[in-house]
Design a protein around this motif. Structure first.
Motif, PDB file in Angstrom:
ATOM      1  N   GLU A 147       0.822  -1.209   0.000  1.00  0.00           N
ATOM      2  CA  GLU A 147       0.000   0.000   0.000  1.00  0.00           C
ATOM      3  C   GLU A 147       0.858   1.263   0.000  1.00  0.00           C
ATOM      4  OE1 GLU A 147      -1.134   0.042   4.692  1.00  0.00           O
ATOM      5  OE2 GLU A 147      -1.828  -1.626   3.462  1.00  0.00           O
ATOM      6  N   LYS A 148       0.378   2.272  -0.720  1.00  0.00           N
ATOM      7  CA  LYS A 148       1.012   3.597  -0.817  1.00  0.00           C
ATOM      8  C   LYS A 148       2.379   3.560  -1.489  1.00  0.00           C
ATOM      9  CE  LYS A 148      -1.333   5.247   3.375  1.00  0.00           C
ATOM     10  NZ  LYS A 148      -1.170   5.835   4.729  1.00  0.00           N
ATOM     11  N   THR A 149       2.666   2.482  -2.241  1.00  0.00           N
ATOM     12  CA  THR A 149       3.916   2.389  -2.993  1.00  0.00           C
ATOM     13  C   THR A 149       3.621   1.729  -4.330  1.00  0.00           C
ATOM     14  OG1 THR A 149       4.613   0.141  -2.364  1.00  0.00           O
ATOM     15  CG2 THR A 149       5.092   1.914  -0.798  1.00  0.00           C
ATOM     16  N   THR A 150       4.650   1.639  -5.165  1.00  0.00           N
ATOM     17  CA  THR A 150       4.549   0.887  -6.423  1.00  0.00           C
ATOM     18  C   THR A 150       5.107  -0.524  -6.266  1.00  0.00           C
ATOM     19  OG1 THR A 150       6.687   1.733  -7.157  1.00  0.00           O
ATOM     20  CG2 THR A 150       4.723   3.003  -7.772  1.00  0.00           C
ATOM     21  N   PHE A 151       5.461  -0.923  -5.053  1.00  0.00           N
ATOM     22  CA  PHE A 151       6.127  -2.196  -4.825  1.00  0.00           C
ATOM     23  C   PHE A 151       5.152  -3.370  -4.820  1.00  0.00           C
ATOM     24  CE2 PHE A 151       9.470   0.187  -2.075  1.00  0.00           C
ATOM     25  CZ  PHE A 151      10.084   0.660  -3.224  1.00  0.00           C
ATOM     26  N   SER A 152       5.635  -4.505  -5.281  1.00  0.00           N
ATOM     27  CA  SER A 152       4.921  -5.774  -5.161  1.00  0.00           C
ATOM     28  C   SER A 152       5.702  -6.663  -4.207  1.00  0.00           C
ATOM     29  CB  SER A 152       4.798  -6.455  -6.532  1.00  0.00           C
ATOM     30  OG  SER A 152       4.198  -7.728  -6.409  1.00  0.00           O
ATOM     31  N   ILE A 153       5.035  -7.155  -3.169  1.00  0.00           N
ATOM     32  CA  ILE A 153       5.699  -7.927  -2.121  1.00  0.00           C
ATOM     33  C   ILE A 153       5.400  -9.414  -2.302  1.00  0.00           C
ATOM     34  CG2 ILE A 153       5.877  -8.317   0.367  1.00  0.00           C
ATOM     35  CD1 ILE A 153       7.009  -5.623  -0.627  1.00  0.00           C
ATOM     36  N   THR A 154       6.470 -10.215  -2.283  1.00  0.00           N
ATOM     37  CA  THR A 154       6.358 -11.664  -2.392  1.00  0.00           C
ATOM     38  C   THR A 154       6.645 -12.299  -1.040  1.00  0.00           C
ATOM     39  OG1 THR A 154       6.972 -11.715  -4.727  1.00  0.00           O
ATOM     40  CG2 THR A 154       7.335 -13.736  -3.467  1.00  0.00           C
ATOM     41  N   ASN A 155       5.801 -13.216  -0.628  1.00  0.00           N
ATOM     42  CA  ASN A 155       5.987 -13.959   0.616  1.00  0.00           C
ATOM     43  C   ASN A 155       6.002 -15.448   0.316  1.00  0.00           C
ATOM     44  OD1 ASN A 155       5.817 -11.580   2.103  1.00  0.00           O
ATOM     45  ND2 ASN A 155       4.388 -12.429   3.591  1.00  0.00           N
TER      46      ASN A 155
END
Length: 388
Positions: free
Chosen positions: A199-207
């Motif tokens: 949220e509030k970024t352009t990042f995609s987080i992988t878990n």
């Protein structure tokens, strides 16, 4: 800690890690281990090669009778404990191979034994990898507290294994028996990673499957992000207990000259952090290190400017603050004079008093109705060291 165990009719000395924790009520084995070993002694005493998943502190590695064992764990501390307990019981010559949770399984096993992990997503990933890589019909035994095996657990197991059935309960423990089966799509645990937008970024987080708060940003980290440093100082930063690395990633985005070391005892956490920097800030990968480790063991003293930490207050099923205390003690040792430990924690855990005892100072820099963000700085005098 309780250390003397009778498993399969044999006496063992078993230590729970880390060795310095002072909670004497915790032990390195449980009733599910005892039940599992009793069953194997009766039904699989001649097993040649046993694959063991999620052995917490090496009790099964020590007591299982097979000529060859392969032990798979996501936990660096579990692997250290396994090696230590094998040595304590003069079992160094036993053929035990230790693998992390992202490794491929050996395919020549005659039996699989699993200690049910806390994370059902991780269990599902492991079960699917078993049926994908092992011969159909390979027996699998899952051991757990009886209260943790629900109808939903059996449905989850049935998706990857053939016809799971449960044992009677014994000392509040239960076993589940099943076999591997052919699956239409072969997947490893790596294929169970999930991704979501930060949220509030352009990042995609992988878990990966066993990382805390797998499907979304956990609320502690969400609050902590608002209180991270910014600017152009060339700080050496440690994201301690990094999980998926979102805190360190946020520091990299806000501090162009920072160098960040991501540290976690979970292999899947460290792999997730590496994936997230590579995906979102590939140009900063040279400014990063990624280490699976027991807190900051082996890190040079007086080497870091800033340690950021969202400490856990549990170890597996046990509620305990000894890991947080170990993190604080080792952070103080690792920080330069004037360096800072900045943490987020639940308000009720009382971390402010712990930090004041250890650092002789503590400043509240953020709070809401659930969390506090605290800052402690390393003073020039050595102060007092405390056991955890």
């Amino acid at each position: 800690m309780l250390t003397d165990a009778i498993l399969g009719g044999v006496n063992y000395t078993l230590h729970r890690f880390p060795l310095d924790q002072k909670n004497r009520s915790l032990q390195a084995w449980d009733a599910a281990d005892e039940y599992l070993l009793e069953h194997i002694a009766n039904e699989y005493a001649s097993a040649e090669h046993i694959l063991v998943l999620n052995d917490a502190f090496g009790a099964l590695a020590c007591a299982l009778p097979a000529k060859q064992l392969t032990c798979v764990s996501d936990s660096y501390i579990s692997q250290l404990a396994t090696q230590h307990n094998l040595a304590c019981n003069q079992l160094e010559d036993k053929t035990v191979t230790l693998l992390d949770s992202l490794a491929a399984f050996p395919t020549d096993v005659s039996l699989v034994v699993i200690k049910q992990p806390k994370n059902n997503g991780f269990l599902a990933a492991q079960l699917e990898q078993l049926s994908s890589q092992l011969a159909p019909g390979t027996p699998v035994i899952i051991a757990a507290k009886a209260k943790d095996i629900h109808s939903s657990t059996l449905k989850l197991i049935a998706k990857a294994l053939h016809e799971p059935i449960t044992s009677l309960a014994q000392k509040k423990a239960r076993l589940v028996f099943a076999t591997t089966k052919p699956l239409p799509h072969a997947r490893s645990v790596r294929d169970h990673a999930v991704s979501w937008p930060l949220e509030k970024t352009t990042f995609s987080i992988t878990n990966h499957a066993n990382v805390f708060s797998r499907d979304s940003l956990d609320i502690g980290a969400r609050f902590f992000i608002n209180y991270l440093p910014q600017g152009k100082k060339p700080l050496k930063v440690i994201d301690l207990g990094c999980g998926n690395g979102v805190i360190g990633l946020s520091v990299l985005a806000a501090m162009p000259n920072a160098k960040v070391t991501f540290v976690d005892e979970s292999a899947m956490a460290v792999a997730s952090a590496h994936d997230n920097v590579t995906t979102n800030l590939a140009e900063r990968i040279a400014d990063c290190e990624f280490k699976q480790n027991d807190c900051l063991q082996g890190f040079a003293s007086h080497s870091a400017d800033l340690v950021l930490c969202n400490p856990p207050f549990h170890q597996a099923q046990a509620i305990t603050d000894h890991i947080a205390w170990q993190m604080f003690v080792e952070a103080k040792r690792t920080l330069k004079v004037g360096g800072e430990l900045r943490i987020v924690g639940n308000r009720h855990l009382g971390y402010e008093e712990k930090l004041k005892r250890l650092f002789n100072n503590c400043r509240l820099i953020g709070s809401n109705n659930k969390f506090v963000v605290l800052s402690a700085k390393k003073e020039a005098n050595p102060g007092v060291s405390y056991d955890f």
